[in-house]
Write an enzyme that holds these catalytic residues in place. Structure first.
Site, PDB file in Angstrom:
ATOM      1  N   ASP A  60      40.205  42.433  35.927  1.00 18.29           N
ATOM      2  CA  ASP A  60      40.683  40.873  36.157  1.00 18.29           C
ATOM      3  C   ASP A  60      42.105  40.930  36.523  1.00 18.29           C
ATOM      4  OD1 ASP A  60      41.298  38.412  35.745  1.00 18.29           O
ATOM      5  OD2 ASP A  60      40.284  38.141  33.691  1.00 18.29           O
ATOM      6  N   TYR A 160      46.267  26.795  46.998  1.00 16.33           N
ATOM      7  CA  TYR A 160      46.038  27.763  47.947  1.00 16.33           C
ATOM      8  C   TYR A 160      47.120  28.229  48.748  1.00 16.33           C
ATOM      9  CZ  TYR A 160      43.134  31.080  50.429  1.00 16.33           C
ATOM     10  OH  TYR A 160      42.331  32.204  51.272  1.00 16.33           O
ATOM     11  N   VAL A 162      50.397  27.535  48.651  1.00 13.83           N
ATOM     12  CA  VAL A 162      51.467  28.084  47.736  1.00 13.83           C
ATOM     13  C   VAL A 162      51.295  29.233  47.376  1.00 13.83           C
ATOM     14  CG1 VAL A 162      52.960  27.609  45.865  1.00 13.83           C
ATOM     15  CG2 VAL A 162      52.587  25.573  47.340  1.00 13.83           C
TER      16      VAL A 162
HETATM   17  P1  NAP Z   1      34.808  35.022  47.886  1.00 14.21           P
HETATM   18  O1  NAP Z   1      33.861  35.467  48.501  1.00 14.21           O
HETATM   19  O2  NAP Z   1      35.095  33.794  47.145  1.00 14.21           O
HETATM   20  O3  NAP Z   1      35.223  36.201  46.834  1.00 14.21           O
HETATM   21  C1  NAP Z   1      36.516  36.329  45.965  1.00 14.21           C
HETATM   22  C2  NAP Z   1      36.433  37.443  44.963  1.00 14.21           C
HETATM   23  O4  NAP Z   1      37.512  37.618  44.535  1.00 14.21           O
HETATM   24  C3  NAP Z   1      35.311  37.714  44.317  1.00 14.21           C
HETATM   25  O5  NAP Z   1      34.853  39.178  44.276  1.00 14.21           O
HETATM   26  C4  NAP Z   1      35.648  37.048  42.766  1.00 14.21           C
HETATM   27  O6  NAP Z   1      35.226  37.724  41.839  1.00 14.21           O
HETATM   28  C5  NAP Z   1      37.117  37.782  43.147  1.00 14.21           C
HETATM   29  N1  NAP Z   1      38.211  37.223  42.056  1.00 14.21           N
HETATM   30  C6  NAP Z   1      38.478  35.995  41.899  1.00 14.21           C
HETATM   31  N2  NAP Z   1      39.354  35.941  40.834  1.00 14.21           N
HETATM   32  C7  NAP Z   1      39.326  37.334  40.434  1.00 14.21           C
HETATM   33  C8  NAP Z   1      40.078  37.773  39.123  1.00 14.21           C
HETATM   34  N3  NAP Z   1      40.990  37.099  38.326  1.00 14.21           N
HETATM   35  N4  NAP Z   1      40.209  38.934  39.137  1.00 14.21           N
HETATM   36  C9  NAP Z   1      39.403  39.759  39.892  1.00 14.21           C
HETATM   37  N5  NAP Z   1      38.748  39.512  40.999  1.00 14.21           N
HETATM   38  C10 NAP Z   1      38.704  38.234  40.976  1.00 14.21           C
HETATM   39  O7  NAP Z   1      36.225  34.952  48.771  1.00 14.21           O
HETATM   40  P2  NAP Z   1      36.415  35.855  50.343  1.00 14.21           P
HETATM   41  O8  NAP Z   1      36.286  34.964  51.472  1.00 14.21           O
HETATM   42  O9  NAP Z   1      35.771  37.202  50.299  1.00 14.21           O
HETATM   43  O10 NAP Z   1      37.939  36.231  50.277  1.00 14.21           O
HETATM   44  C11 NAP Z   1      38.383  37.609  50.222  1.00 14.21           C
HETATM   45  C12 NAP Z   1      40.135  37.392  50.336  1.00 14.21           C
HETATM   46  O11 NAP Z   1      40.109  36.732  51.796  1.00 14.21           O
HETATM   47  C13 NAP Z   1      40.889  36.312  49.723  1.00 14.21           C
HETATM   48  O12 NAP Z   1      41.932  36.925  49.200  1.00 14.21           O
HETATM   49  C14 NAP Z   1      40.823  34.979  50.484  1.00 14.21           C
HETATM   50  O13 NAP Z   1      42.006  34.106  50.213  1.00 14.21           O
HETATM   51  C15 NAP Z   1      41.183  35.670  51.845  1.00 14.21           C
HETATM   52  N6  NAP Z   1      40.671  34.835  52.830  1.00 14.21           N
HETATM   53  C16 NAP Z   1      39.516  34.466  53.334  1.00 14.21           C
HETATM   54  C17 NAP Z   1      39.081  33.662  54.396  1.00 14.21           C
HETATM   55  C18 NAP Z   1      37.626  33.068  54.459  1.00 14.21           C
HETATM   56  O14 NAP Z   1      37.589  32.706  55.452  1.00 14.21           O
HETATM   57  N7  NAP Z   1      36.675  33.786  53.684  1.00 14.21           N
HETATM   58  C19 NAP Z   1      40.066  33.192  55.117  1.00 14.21           C
HETATM   59  C20 NAP Z   1      41.393  33.591  54.742  1.00 14.21           C
HETATM   60  C21 NAP Z   1      41.489  34.484  53.671  1.00 14.21           C
HETATM   61  P3  NAP Z   1      33.871  36.943  41.112  1.00 14.21           P
HETATM   62  O15 NAP Z   1      32.685  37.250  41.891  1.00 14.21           O
HETATM   63  O16 NAP Z   1      33.958  37.423  39.723  1.00 14.21           O
HETATM   64  O17 NAP Z   1      34.193  35.503  41.015  1.00 14.21           O
END
Ligand code: NAP
Length: 237
Positions: A60, A160, A162
């Protein structure tokens, strides 16, 4: 040189899961870290079924204690992927459209985003970067976003935005301190991808979106450090 070890935070779903899969396919031993151990084990099981070398681990990033336990791993490659979209309608602290405007967002939302997206990555880097420096090799990829780009900063989603701008600052700071030690630190914007965070309308499949993340994780020794990349090309901060 033995097998390189890569740790991916938030790897139970979305881009983290796909990054873990692609790094394992490249021959890395992947520590698949998730805040819920059960979810880490289920995700690791899927990849092991694909004959990939994956170890589940509870992490975490919002917990100092959980991050401090990472010191036990000799990690060569770190993907700081875990993040929350604090303004999401699913967040009980968020208040719909009011949360999306800087004029009305609750400050708690900024704190929550900062705790996970910025300080979370910071804690994990503090736990793992000293080992990289000692061994003289490391790659750190901070998964950032165009929404954190000061150059094109617009209104909306202040928590998000910031938190990701702060993450980008950490990239510069750690890159500078680790430059001489063979540790390359970069930020990557994956683009708008189909995940729980990105939604089904997004342009990219996860497999395409992680290409630049994997590229930054596997840079050669003379690769860039302290940069911000999308589609493997530098973009302004
Ligand atoms: P996602 O599907 O919402 O997955 C987020 C992941 O982060 C999940 O595994 C979640 O775990 C985990 N998480 C959240 N809080 C946590 C904590 N305190 N400790 C450990 N794990 C934690 O998001 P995603 O789209 O795959 O995003 C991955 C990365 O890409 C992020 O950094 C996001 O900001 C970046 N990003 C995504 C997009 C997009 O379009 N998807 C665009 C730009 C940047 P749980 O399952 O336990 O909640």
């Amino acid at each position: 040189m033995g097998v390189r070890v890569a740790l991916v935070s938030g790897a139970n779903r979305g881009l983290g899961f796909e990054t873990a899969r692609q790094l394992a396919r490249l021959g890395y031993r992947v520590v698949l870290a998730a805040r819920d151990l059960n979810k880490a084990e289920i995700a690791a099981q899927i990849l092991r079924g694909e004959q990939l070398d994956v170890v589940p681990h509870q992490l975490d990033v919002a917990s100092a204690e959980s991050c401090a336990r990472l010191g036990q791993f000799g990690v060569d490659v770190l993907e700081n992927n875990a993040a929350v979209m604090a303004e999401s309608d699913e967040n009980p602290l968020a208040a719909g459209v009011l949360s999306r405007s800087a004029l009305t967002v609750a400050p708690e939302l900024l704190r929550e985003a900062f705790e996970t997206n910025t300080l979370g990555a910071y804690r994990v880097m503090q736990a793992l970067a000293p080992g990289m420096r000692e061994r003289g090799y490391g790659r750190i990829v901070n998964v950032s976003s165009g929404l954190g780009q000061l150059n094109e900063m617009l209104g909306g989603y202040p928590a998000y935005r910031v938190s990701k701008a702060g993450l980008n600052a950490l990239t510069r700071i750690f890159a500078s301190e680790l430059r001489e030690a063979g540790v390359l630190v970069n930020s990557v914007c994956p683009g708008w991808a189909k995940t729980d965070m990105g939604g089904s309308q997004a342009q990219l499949e996860p497999e395409e979106a992680v290409a630049t993340i994997v590229w930054a994780a596997t840079l050669p020794d003379d690769g860039p450090t302290g940069g911000f990349f999308r589609s493997k090309q530098p973009i302004p901060w």
